[in-house]
Motif scaffolding. Structure first.
Motif, PDB file in Angstrom:
ATOM      1  N   SER A 166      -2.005   2.317 -13.101  1.00 13.80           N
ATOM      2  CA  SER A 166      -1.058   1.671 -12.203  1.00 13.80           C
ATOM      3  C   SER A 166      -0.155   2.700 -11.550  1.00 13.80           C
ATOM      4  O   SER A 166       0.109   3.771 -12.098  1.00 13.80           O
ATOM      5  CB  SER A 166      -0.217   0.638 -12.966  1.00 13.80           C
ATOM      6  N   GLY A 167       0.320   2.339 -10.396  1.00 10.41           N
ATOM      7  CA  GLY A 167       1.206   3.208  -9.627  1.00 10.41           C
ATOM      8  C   GLY A 167       1.394   2.602  -8.261  1.00 10.41           C
ATOM      9  O   GLY A 167       0.624   1.735  -7.840  1.00 10.41           O
ATOM     10  N   PRO A 168       2.409   2.983  -7.534  1.00  6.73           N
ATOM     11  CA  PRO A 168       2.649   2.403  -6.206  1.00  6.73           C
ATOM     12  C   PRO A 168       1.502   2.704  -5.258  1.00  6.73           C
ATOM     13  O   PRO A 168       1.126   3.864  -5.076  1.00  6.73           O
ATOM     14  CB  PRO A 168       3.949   3.067  -5.747  1.00  6.73           C
ATOM     15  N   SER A 169       0.931   1.642  -4.696  1.00 11.97           N
ATOM     16  CA  SER A 169      -0.186   1.843  -3.775  1.00 11.97           C
ATOM     17  C   SER A 169       0.283   2.094  -2.347  1.00 11.97           C
ATOM     18  O   SER A 169      -0.481   2.568  -1.516  1.00 11.97           O
ATOM     19  CB  SER A 169      -1.109   0.617  -3.800  1.00 11.97           C
ATOM     20  N   GLY A 170       1.555   1.771  -2.066  1.00 11.97           N
ATOM     21  CA  GLY A 170       2.072   1.983  -0.720  1.00 11.97           C
ATOM     22  C   GLY A 170       1.506   0.973   0.262  1.00 11.97           C
ATOM     23  O   GLY A 170       0.817   0.013  -0.097  1.00 11.97           O
ATOM     24  N   GLY A 171       1.783   1.172   1.536  1.00 10.19           N
ATOM     25  CA  GLY A 171       1.262   0.287   2.565  1.00 10.19           C
ATOM     26  C   GLY A 171      -0.199   0.572   2.850  1.00 10.19           C
ATOM     27  O   GLY A 171      -0.761   1.579   2.419  1.00 10.19           O
ATOM     28  N   LEU A 172      -0.828  -0.349   3.586  1.00 13.73           N
ATOM     29  CA  LEU A 172      -2.235  -0.203   3.929  1.00 13.73           C
ATOM     30  C   LEU A 172      -2.362   0.539   5.253  1.00 13.73           C
ATOM     31  O   LEU A 172      -1.779   0.138   6.266  1.00 13.73           O
ATOM     32  CB  LEU A 172      -2.893  -1.582   4.049  1.00 13.73           C
ATOM     33  N   ASP A 173      -3.136   1.633   5.242  1.00 14.13           N
ATOM     34  CA  ASP A 173      -3.379   2.355   6.481  1.00 14.13           C
ATOM     35  C   ASP A 173      -4.745   1.959   7.044  1.00 14.13           C
ATOM     36  O   ASP A 173      -5.420   1.068   6.527  1.00 14.13           O
ATOM     37  CB  ASP A 173      -3.279   3.864   6.264  1.00 14.13           C
ATOM     38  N   ALA A 174      -5.163   2.624   8.121  1.00 21.98           N
ATOM     39  CA  ALA A 174      -6.422   2.260   8.781  1.00 21.98           C
ATOM     40  C   ALA A 174      -7.612   2.435   7.853  1.00 21.98           C
ATOM     41  O   ALA A 174      -8.544   1.611   7.847  1.00 21.98           O
ATOM     42  CB  ALA A 174      -6.607   3.104  10.044  1.00 21.98           C
ATOM     43  N   ALA A 175      -7.623   3.498   7.045  1.00 16.75           N
ATOM     44  CA  ALA A 175      -8.730   3.705   6.110  1.00 16.75           C
ATOM     45  C   ALA A 175      -8.757   2.626   5.041  1.00 16.75           C
ATOM     46  O   ALA A 175      -9.835   2.166   4.629  1.00 16.75           O
ATOM     47  CB  ALA A 175      -8.623   5.088   5.470  1.00 16.75           C
ATOM     48  N   ASP A 176      -7.572   2.191   4.596  1.00 14.70           N
ATOM     49  CA  ASP A 176      -7.504   1.101   3.618  1.00 14.70           C
ATOM     50  C   ASP A 176      -8.070  -0.181   4.212  1.00 14.70           C
ATOM     51  O   ASP A 176      -8.802  -0.925   3.549  1.00 14.70           O
ATOM     52  CB  ASP A 176      -6.061   0.854   3.182  1.00 14.70           C
ATOM     53  N   ARG A 177      -7.741  -0.450   5.461  1.00 16.00           N
ATOM     54  CA  ARG A 177      -8.249  -1.676   6.096  1.00 16.00           C
ATOM     55  C   ARG A 177      -9.758  -1.608   6.274  1.00 16.00           C
ATOM     56  O   ARG A 177     -10.450  -2.621   6.139  1.00 16.00           O
ATOM     57  CB  ARG A 177      -7.537  -1.899   7.431  1.00 16.00           C
ATOM     58  N   ALA A 178     -10.283  -0.425   6.569  1.00 20.23           N
ATOM     59  CA  ALA A 178     -11.737  -0.272   6.643  1.00 20.23           C
ATOM     60  C   ALA A 178     -12.370  -0.478   5.277  1.00 20.23           C
ATOM     61  O   ALA A 178     -13.443  -1.092   5.153  1.00 20.23           O
ATOM     62  CB  ALA A 178     -12.093   1.110   7.188  1.00 20.23           C
ATOM     63  N   LEU A 179     -11.714  -0.003   4.240  1.00 16.98           N
ATOM     64  CA  LEU A 179     -12.189  -0.211   2.876  1.00 16.98           C
ATOM     65  C   LEU A 179     -12.221  -1.691   2.542  1.00 16.98           C
ATOM     66  O   LEU A 179     -13.219  -2.197   2.007  1.00 16.98           O
ATOM     67  CB  LEU A 179     -11.270   0.543   1.910  1.00 16.98           C
ATOM     68  N   LEU A 180     -11.157  -2.389   2.871  1.00 23.17           N
ATOM     69  CA  LEU A 180     -11.104  -3.829   2.609  1.00 23.17           C
ATOM     70  C   LEU A 180     -12.162  -4.581   3.404  1.00 23.17           C
ATOM     71  O   LEU A 180     -12.748  -5.547   2.910  1.00 23.17           O
ATOM     72  CB  LEU A 180      -9.710  -4.368   2.945  1.00 23.17           C
ATOM     73  N   GLY A 181     -12.409  -4.160   4.637  1.00 22.45           N
ATOM     74  CA  GLY A 181     -13.437  -4.811   5.438  1.00 22.45           C
ATOM     75  C   GLY A 181     -14.807  -4.694   4.806  1.00 22.45           C
ATOM     76  O   GLY A 181     -15.581  -5.662   4.782  1.00 22.45           O
ATOM     77  N   ALA A 182     -15.120  -3.514   4.273  1.00 21.69           N
ATOM     78  CA  ALA A 182     -16.420  -3.338   3.616  1.00 21.69           C
ATOM     79  C   ALA A 182     -16.500  -4.135   2.330  1.00 21.69           C
ATOM     80  O   ALA A 182     -17.531  -4.759   2.030  1.00 21.69           O
ATOM     81  CB  ALA A 182     -16.646  -1.851   3.335  1.00 21.69           C
ATOM     82  N   LEU A 183     -15.429  -4.165   1.554  1.00 16.13           N
ATOM     83  CA  LEU A 183     -15.425  -4.915   0.300  1.00 16.13           C
ATOM     84  C   LEU A 183     -15.459  -6.420   0.546  1.00 16.13           C
ATOM     85  O   LEU A 183     -15.965  -7.180  -0.288  1.00 16.13           O
ATOM     86  CB  LEU A 183     -14.185  -4.558  -0.520  1.00 16.13           C
ATOM     87  N   HIS A 184     -14.922  -6.854   1.681  1.00 17.76           N
ATOM     88  CA  HIS A 184     -14.952  -8.283   2.003  1.00 17.76           C
ATOM     89  C   HIS A 184     -16.384  -8.750   2.239  1.00 17.76           C
ATOM     90  O   HIS A 184     -16.743  -9.880   1.926  1.00 17.76           O
ATOM     91  CB  HIS A 184     -14.100  -8.538   3.246  1.00 17.76           C
TER      92      HIS A 184
END
Length: 326
Positions: A166-184
């Motif tokens: 665990s640890g602060p994940s911070g806000g979602l950047d463009a790479a995070d959103r691309a990651l979420l899109g693939a996982l979706h």
């Protein structure tokens, strides 16, 4: 109906949707080849799918429970159109096929509410519409329907749970959103493909995904036709509760084995739920005996679900388009 091994595999994926087949096989005391074969069969024949989802509040989005009424000749066409949108989930036909229920995610600002403010009002086929903002979810999302998590012992679940730092994940950047899109599209997408989709290295993707999961910003859901677990009767429930008792009733309903979803909403019916029962008689027993015993509930409307056109993830045509765009 699923056999004992199928149920154990589904439960294992509920514990950790990205667990390697080798680890699942060791816990279930079968070969990795058997687990892989069962997984492929359930994907092909039962619609089993692991879906990566972002916590909507952490992503700065609101969720609305949408109810639409349309003529019988147009309701199915409208429901299919809603299912194809990337901002909808759990699109269901109810009430004789003339009512559509769906969850819609909206972004801040008027542009994020285009479906509610512009697209639906322009649809001549819609004869009635109401939108209820989801204020708090008591069951749903990371909290699974209990019937789908009864196959494994506590010791087996402990062996499957991922070790997430665990640890602060911070806000979602463009790479995070691309990651979420693939996982979706597929929550079990290999790290190499996730790296290609995000422009990060596999090691960076693995670390970032672990951070997001540990922080609760991302969770993995498992889609499966509930009829394969004995729930041939589904019904959406709209309940009215005095505000002073709302949280107490919501927490009580979240302990009911028959309910897969419970949430507080805006509107005259301030609790919404999804009941999964074996047949109409079983639903009647639940409504009259168990739910009827909750004295704080002052009103109840039920609507049998005839068909689910979309669950948490994108429909097949949209999944193919997302893969092509990636």
């Amino acid at each position: 109906m699923l056999d004992e091994l199928d149920r154990a595999l589904v439960h294992a994926l509920r514990v950790d949707g990205r667990a390697p087949f080798s680890r699942i096989a060791a816990v279930l005391d079968v070969s990795p080849q058997t687990v892989a074969r069962r997984y492929r069969r359930l994907r092909a024949e039962a619609g089993l799918r692991v879906v990566g989802l972002a916590d909507p509040h952490r992503a700065g989005r609101a969720q609305w429970l949408l109810r639409l009424t349309a003529g019988p000749n147009t309701a199915q066409q409208l429901a299919r159109a809603l299912a194809r949108r990337d901002d909808t989930a759990w699109v269901k036909l109810t009430s004789g096929g003339t009512e559509i229920t769906a969850i819609v995610e909206t972004a801040p600002g008027p542009d994020g509410h285009s479906l509610l403010l512009r697209d639906i009002p322009r649809t001549a086929a819609v004869t009635a519409v109401s939108a209820h903002c989801l204020l708090h979810t008591y069951r749903g999302g990371p909290t699974a329907w209990p019937v789908s998590t009864e196959a494994l012992t506590e010791e087996q679940q402990a062996r499957l749970r991922p070790v997430l730092v665990s640890g602060p994940s911070g806000g979602l950047d463009a790479a995070d959103r691309a990651l979420l899109g693939a996982l979706h599209v597929d929550g079990r997408t290999p790290l190499g493909e996730l790296a290609a989709a995000t422009g990060r290295t596999p090691a960076t993707v693995a670390r970032r995904l672990a951070e997001l999961r540990a922080d609760g910003a991302v969770f993995l859901d498992v889609e499966l036709d509930p009829r394969l677990l004995g729930a041939d009767m589904q019904a959406l429930l709209w309940l009215s509760v005095a505000p002073t008792h709302l949280d107490e009733v919501g927490r009580t309903l979240a302990t009911h084995r028959e309910l897969a979803f419970v949430a507080a909403t805006t509107g005259p019916s301030n609790l919404a739920a999804l009941a999964l029962c074996t047949d109409p008689a079983d639903l009647h027993r639940y409504l009259t005996r168990r739910l009827g015993g909750v004295a704080a509930i002052t009103g109840l409307e039920s609507a049998p679900v005839l068909r689910t056109l979309k669950a948490a993830g994108p429909v097949p045509a949209l999944r193919a388009a997302l893969r092509h765009d990636g």
